[in-house]
Design a protein around this motif. Structure first.
Motif, PDB file in Angstrom:
ATOM      1  N   UNK A 156       0.843  -1.195   0.000  1.00 10.26           N
ATOM      2  CA  UNK A 156       0.000   0.000   0.000  1.00 10.26           C
ATOM      3  C   UNK A 156       0.882   1.249   0.000  1.00 10.26           C
ATOM      4  N   UNK A 157       1.013   1.834  -1.177  1.00 12.77           N
ATOM      5  CA  UNK A 157       1.863   3.015  -1.330  1.00 12.77           C
ATOM      6  C   UNK A 157       1.096   4.248  -1.780  1.00 12.77           C
ATOM      7  N   UNK A 158      -0.182   4.050  -2.113  1.00 14.09           N
ATOM      8  CA  UNK A 158      -1.042   5.161  -2.518  1.00 14.09           C
ATOM      9  C   UNK A 158      -2.474   4.809  -2.141  1.00 14.09           C
ATOM     10  N   UNK A 159      -3.376   5.789  -2.078  1.00 10.42           N
ATOM     11  CA  UNK A 159      -4.774   5.485  -1.746  1.00 10.42           C
ATOM     12  C   UNK A 159      -5.397   4.475  -2.701  1.00 10.42           C
ATOM     13  N   UNK A 160      -5.007   4.506  -3.982  1.00 14.05           N
ATOM     14  CA  UNK A 160      -5.577   3.573  -4.962  1.00 14.05           C
ATOM     15  C   UNK A 160      -5.250   2.126  -4.617  1.00 14.05           C
ATOM     16  N   UNK A 161      -4.139   1.914  -3.906  1.00 17.38           N
ATOM     17  CA  UNK A 161      -3.749   0.559  -3.522  1.00 17.38           C
ATOM     18  C   UNK A 161      -4.691  -0.057  -2.493  1.00 17.38           C
TER      19      UNK A 161
ATOM     20  N   UNK B 159       1.381   4.508   6.578  1.00 23.35           N
ATOM     21  CA  UNK B 159       1.543   4.489   5.128  1.00 23.35           C
ATOM     22  C   UNK B 159       2.094   5.787   4.558  1.00 23.35           C
ATOM     23  N   UNK B 160       1.891   6.890   5.267  1.00 25.89           N
ATOM     24  CA  UNK B 160       2.372   8.187   4.787  1.00 25.89           C
ATOM     25  C   UNK B 160       1.593   8.716   3.597  1.00 25.89           C
ATOM     26  N   UNK B 161       0.283   8.405   3.525  1.00 27.68           N
ATOM     27  CA  UNK B 161      -0.516   8.778   2.352  1.00 27.68           C
ATOM     28  C   UNK B 161      -1.027  10.219   2.395  1.00 27.68           C
ATOM     29  N   UNK B 162      -1.170  10.792   3.580  1.00 24.42           N
ATOM     30  CA  UNK B 162      -1.594  12.193   3.734  1.00 24.42           C
ATOM     31  C   UNK B 162      -2.834  12.507   2.886  1.00 24.42           C
ATOM     32  N   UNK B 163      -3.920  11.823   3.172  1.00 23.76           N
ATOM     33  CA  UNK B 163      -5.137  11.947   2.364  1.00 23.76           C
ATOM     34  C   UNK B 163      -5.954  13.190   2.676  1.00 23.76           C
ATOM     35  N   UNK B 164      -5.811  13.746   3.873  1.00 24.75           N
ATOM     36  CA  UNK B 164      -6.497  14.989   4.238  1.00 24.75           C
ATOM     37  C   UNK B 164      -5.584  15.797   5.152  1.00 24.75           C
TER      38      UNK B 164
ATOM     39  N   UNK C 267      -9.840  -3.186  -3.130  1.00 28.74           N
ATOM     40  CA  UNK C 267      -9.884  -4.631  -2.868  1.00 28.74           C
ATOM     41  C   UNK C 267      -9.187  -5.019  -1.562  1.00 28.74           C
ATOM     42  N   UNK C 268      -8.674  -4.068  -0.821  1.00 30.50           N
ATOM     43  CA  UNK C 268      -8.073  -4.356   0.482  1.00 30.50           C
ATOM     44  C   UNK C 268      -9.154  -4.310   1.561  1.00 30.50           C
ATOM     45  N   UNK C 269      -8.917  -5.031   2.639  1.00 33.93           N
ATOM     46  CA  UNK C 269      -9.818  -4.999   3.787  1.00 33.93           C
ATOM     47  C   UNK C 269      -9.411  -3.827   4.670  1.00 33.93           C
ATOM     48  N   UNK C 270     -10.264  -2.795   4.666  1.00 36.30           N
ATOM     49  CA  UNK C 270      -9.962  -1.559   5.366  1.00 36.30           C
ATOM     50  C   UNK C 270     -10.783  -1.481   6.644  1.00 36.30           C
TER      51      UNK C 270
ATOM     52  N   UNK D 192     -13.297   5.230   0.759  1.00 39.68           N
ATOM     53  CA  UNK D 192     -13.973   4.449  -0.284  1.00 39.68           C
ATOM     54  C   UNK D 192     -14.776   5.350  -1.228  1.00 39.68           C
ATOM     55  N   UNK D 193     -15.385   6.379  -0.679  1.00 41.69           N
ATOM     56  CA  UNK D 193     -16.194   7.280  -1.515  1.00 41.69           C
ATOM     57  C   UNK D 193     -15.341   8.098  -2.480  1.00 41.69           C
ATOM     58  N   UNK D 194     -14.160   8.510  -2.043  1.00 48.09           N
ATOM     59  CA  UNK D 194     -13.382   9.471  -2.817  1.00 48.09           C
ATOM     60  C   UNK D 194     -12.097   8.922  -3.439  1.00 48.09           C
ATOM     61  N   UNK D 195     -11.506   7.904  -2.819  1.00 49.65           N
ATOM     62  CA  UNK D 195     -10.160   7.501  -3.249  1.00 49.65           C
ATOM     63  C   UNK D 195     -10.045   6.042  -3.680  1.00 49.65           C
ATOM     64  N   UNK D 196     -10.745   5.167  -3.013  1.00 46.81           N
ATOM     65  CA  UNK D 196     -10.630   3.736  -3.321  1.00 46.81           C
ATOM     66  C   UNK D 196     -12.006   3.092  -3.275  1.00 46.81           C
ATOM     67  N   UNK D 197     -12.790   3.234  -4.354  1.00 50.47           N
ATOM     68  CA  UNK D 197     -14.188   2.781  -4.350  1.00 50.47           C
ATOM     69  C   UNK D 197     -14.368   1.281  -4.167  1.00 50.47           C
TER      70      UNK D 197
END
Length: 278
Positions: free
Chosen positions: A139-144, A216-221, A147-150, A163-168
């Protein structure tokens, strides 16, 4: 005559005693806004390791350290602080009612909240992130996260936002607590847990979890943590000055390292007062 003199004297003593008692009662309840009273009531989280946690030994966490520093600058020693639990849904009401003088409880500054309360700060810039197992590099980006169990804590919107905005295609699993999510992550029942990176770092820094997880260091918000005060309170400027001093004398850095260090949290530099990142 002698009896009347004694009675009069007794009345004076009684009056003085009543006055002293009344003054003492007033002092005990005084939580003055500028350090003049005996006590100050401060709202914090009781259940967020690394941020604000009530333990048998007392209260710990980054927000607790910030609150203690600010209280000291306002003229209160640690034993004059009354800690009160500030659950997320109760924070604005607690300030509006005067239950507390200020709140430091992973309290993100938002336009909606600023309509109800004032904020000093920000004093920490956090980001929504994910926590994964230390040996997981998938997992290196939100798109990763597709299909992952979050893992999501019941009542939280963080995972839903992902899920709504980055990884549907992310598979959301709701657990009752963050600790349950961490156990699931450790047992590979889930692949990632998401919320603010500061909160994740606090949980991952617990002794039983050290070395088992990484951010993960994704900094989504951007989550700008501020100290909430009652609308129009003169405490705002005083707290801002205290926060600036905390950064300048190195106490802020020390508090970050003490509470988040074990999780290798790549934290942002201390934000400038009034600089709220959108």
């Amino acid at each position: 005559m002698k009896l009347r003199k004694v009675t009069a004297a007794s009345a004076v003593v009684l009056a003085l005693a009543v006055t002293a008692t009344a003054c003492g009662s007033s002092d005990d309840k005084d939580s003055g806004s500028s350090g003049g009273g005996k006590k100050i009531a401060i709202g914090i989280k009781f259940d967020q390791p690394g941020i604000g946690q009530k333990t048998p030994q007392g209260y710990t966490g980054f927000d607790v350290d910030v609150a203690k520093y600010v209280a000291k600058k306002l003229g209160y020693d640690e034993d004059q602080i009354q800690w009160k639990e500030a659950k997320s849904a109760d924070r604005e009401t607690m300030l509006q009612r005067g239950d507390v003088q200020f709140i430091a409880a992973s309290y993100s500054i938002t336009p909606e909240r600023e309509e109800k309360v004032d904020f000093a700060g920000p004093y920490l810039l956090a980001h929504q992130d994910v926590l994964v197992r230390a040996d997981d590099d998938s997992i290196k980006s939100p798109a990763d996260l597709n299909s992952k169990k979050l893992c999501s804590v019941t009542g939280s919107t963080s995972a839903q936002n992902v899920r709504d905005k980055l990884a549907p295609k992310a598979n959301l699993l709701k657990y009752p607590t963050y600790s349950a999510c961490l156990t699931g992550l450790q047992n590979k029942a889930v692949d990632a847990l998401t919320t603010d990176d500061s909160i994740l770092a606090g949980y991952a820094s617990q002794d039983q979890f050290k070395g088992k997880f990484k951010l993960g260091g994704l900094k989504m918000t951007n989550e700008n943590y501020g100290i909430g005060v009652k609308k129009g309170s003169d405490l705002k400027d005083k707290i801002n000055k205290a926060l600036e001093e905390m950064v300048a004398d190195g106490s802020w850095e020390k508090a970050v390292q003490a509470n988040f260090g074990p999780a290798n949290y790549q934290y942002e530099p201390a934000p400038k007062i009034g600089d709220v990142k959108s």
